[in-house]
Enzyme design. Structure first.
Site, PDB file in Angstrom:
ATOM      1  N   ASP A  65       0.229   5.140   0.709  1.00  0.00           N
ATOM      2  CA  ASP A  65       0.097   6.077   1.743  1.00  0.00           C
ATOM      3  C   ASP A  65      -0.031   5.499   3.140  1.00  0.00           C
ATOM      4  OD1 ASP A  65      -0.327   9.060   2.197  1.00  0.00           O
ATOM      5  OD2 ASP A  65      -1.686   8.328   3.679  1.00  0.00           O
ATOM      6  N   ASP A  93      -1.370  -0.215   5.853  1.00  0.00           N
ATOM      7  CA  ASP A  93      -1.356   0.316   7.390  1.00  0.00           C
ATOM      8  C   ASP A  93      -2.710   0.393   7.624  1.00  0.00           C
ATOM      9  OD1 ASP A  93      -2.239   2.350   5.408  1.00  0.00           O
ATOM     10  OD2 ASP A  93      -2.008   3.909   6.713  1.00  0.00           O
ATOM     11  N   ASP A 114       1.009  -1.233   0.103  1.00  0.00           N
ATOM     12  CA  ASP A 114       0.102  -0.089   0.206  1.00  0.00           C
ATOM     13  C   ASP A 114       0.754   1.123  -0.107  1.00  0.00           C
ATOM     14  OD1 ASP A 114      -2.038   1.742   0.882  1.00  0.00           O
ATOM     15  OD2 ASP A 114      -1.154   1.516   3.109  1.00  0.00           O
TER      16      ASP A 114
HETATM   17  N1  PLP Z   1      -7.543   8.619  -1.430  1.00  0.00           N
HETATM   18  C1  PLP Z   1      -7.097   9.627  -1.259  1.00  0.00           C
HETATM   19  C2  PLP Z   1      -7.577  10.859  -1.859  1.00  0.00           C
HETATM   20  C3  PLP Z   1      -5.907  10.178  -0.428  1.00  0.00           C
HETATM   21  O1  PLP Z   1      -5.258  11.010  -0.221  1.00  0.00           O
HETATM   22  C4  PLP Z   1      -5.325   8.761   0.105  1.00  0.00           C
HETATM   23  C5  PLP Z   1      -4.010   8.871   1.003  1.00  0.00           C
HETATM   24  O2  PLP Z   1      -3.466   9.859   0.790  1.00  0.00           O
HETATM   25  C6  PLP Z   1      -5.848   7.626  -0.138  1.00  0.00           C
HETATM   26  C7  PLP Z   1      -7.001   7.459  -0.796  1.00  0.00           C
HETATM   27  C8  PLP Z   1      -5.253   6.349   0.480  1.00  0.00           C
HETATM   28  O3  PLP Z   1      -4.161   5.758  -0.290  1.00  0.00           O
HETATM   29  P1  PLP Z   1      -3.311   4.670  -0.019  1.00  0.00           P
HETATM   30  O4  PLP Z   1      -4.213   3.380  -0.468  1.00  0.00           O
HETATM   31  O5  PLP Z   1      -2.197   4.484  -0.589  1.00  0.00           O
HETATM   32  O6  PLP Z   1      -3.282   4.410   1.392  1.00  0.00           O
HETATM   33 CA    CA Z   2      -2.506   3.252   3.288  1.00  0.00          CA
END
Ligand code: PLP
Ligand code: CA
Length: 299
Positions: free
Chosen positions: A29, A248, A27
């Site tokens: 973020d 996470d 993943d």
């Molecule tokens: N959607 C948006 C608009 C975001 O800003 C984020 C994280 O910053 C996510 C989804 C989740 O991203 P990820 O799946 O990489 O955790």
């Molecule tokens: Ca994430």
């Protein structure tokens, strides 16, 4: 015999995970970066895994960018990644329509979302309208006014949109209810971490609005839906038992892994705290760790 603890910390990455995992799906973020900041030691960990012959893929529910947009983000953070290693929910939406041969219908997609979704649809030759172009529109609502929609819309894709407005909601509403267009959500994350100072309303907001007026349930293409894992497993011929998802969040990443027959590791470097993990019992990762730096055994 002492019972194994329900939540197991990753203490010996080599024997617990590395020996039996060929493919890591990270993943983004909360695992690779937080907002625009790289998480400590990520480049070293990726080099270490790749040097052991492991394949690394990256999956994000954030639909605002296309895979090309994420390649730029990886590069700007000093990380190596090719477009073929990145799976964004913007791509998942386009790949889903492609898998149903949407192009053959001669229809278009109405997009609620930012640049990423349109860029991915373009790459597959799927016509689309809406998106950033509808940013400043508002419907006329004088006596007798009604909104007309393009009769050729066959699907509505709803992704995160910082310029979401009433015009877009009504357009999507008419397409879904009156034209029978398919309702597709890139993801339904309740909140996101646009900045690290607070939680911001996520794409659950936009999806919730369209669900609210149409009373329909969307097809969700991002995590935890199986679409992206199935796509990768099929395209690259990877047995699911050799895949480990690293994320996470329990409700998207760990659930994404555990409900799809892969292994899953929870990193506490993002939204989930140890207390939160222990306070629930539905979604149990195979292991948890502070961050992916724990994948490297200290020398
Ligand atoms: N959607 C948006 C608009 C975001 O800003 C984020 C994280 O910053 C996510 C989804 C989740 O991203 P990820 O799946 O990489 O955790
Ligand atoms: Ca994430």
């Amino acid at each position: 015999v002492a019972q194994q603890p329900r939540f197991q910390r990753l203490t010996d990455p080599q024997s617990q995970v590395l020996n039996t995992t060929q493919v890591f799906i990270f993943d983004c973020d909360g695992v690779i970066w937080r907002g625009d900041r790289l998480i400590d030691r990520v480049p070293q960990v990726l080099d270490y895994l790749r040097a052991q012959g492991k394949r690394c893929f990256f999956v994000t529910n954030n639909s605002t960018k296309s895979r090309a947009g994420y390649v730029k983000k990886f590069t700007s953070l000093g990380l190596n990644a090719e477009a073929s290693e990145i799976f964004s929910s913007s791509f998942a939406a386009a790949a889903y329509l492609d898998s149903k041969n949407f192009q053959a219908t001669g229809k278009k997609v109405y997009v609620i979302g930012e640049a990423g979704i349109g860029e991915e649809l373009d790459l597959l030759g799927i016509p689309h309208i809406g998106g950033p172009a509808d940013k400043d529109k508002s419907p006329r609502m004088g006596p007798g006014d009604k909104m007309e929609v393009d009769p050729d819309v066959g699907a509505v894709v709803v992704g995160f949109d910082r310029y979401f407005n009433y015009y877009k909601a009504q357009y999507a509403n008419l397409c879904i209810r009156e034209l029978g267009a398919e309702f597709i959500a890139t993801n339904t994350d309740a909140v996101t971490h646009l900045t690290d100072a607070q939680e911001w309303a996520g794409n659950g907001t936009m999806v919730g609005a369209i669900r609210g007026c149409t009373q329909r349930e969307p097809t969700v293409v991002g995590k935890p839906s199986p679409l992206m894992i199935d796509y990768m497993a099929h395209k690259y011929g990877i047995p699911k038992q050799e895949i480990c998802i690293v994320g996470d969040r329990l409700d998207t990443d760990v659930l994404f892994g555990k409900s799809n027959g892969t292994r899953a590791i929870l990193c506490l470097s993002g939204v989930t705290t140890e207390q939160h993990m222990r306070g629930q019992s539905q979604v149990v990762p195979d292991y948890f760790c502070d961050s992916i730096a724990d994948f490297m055994t200290p020398e």
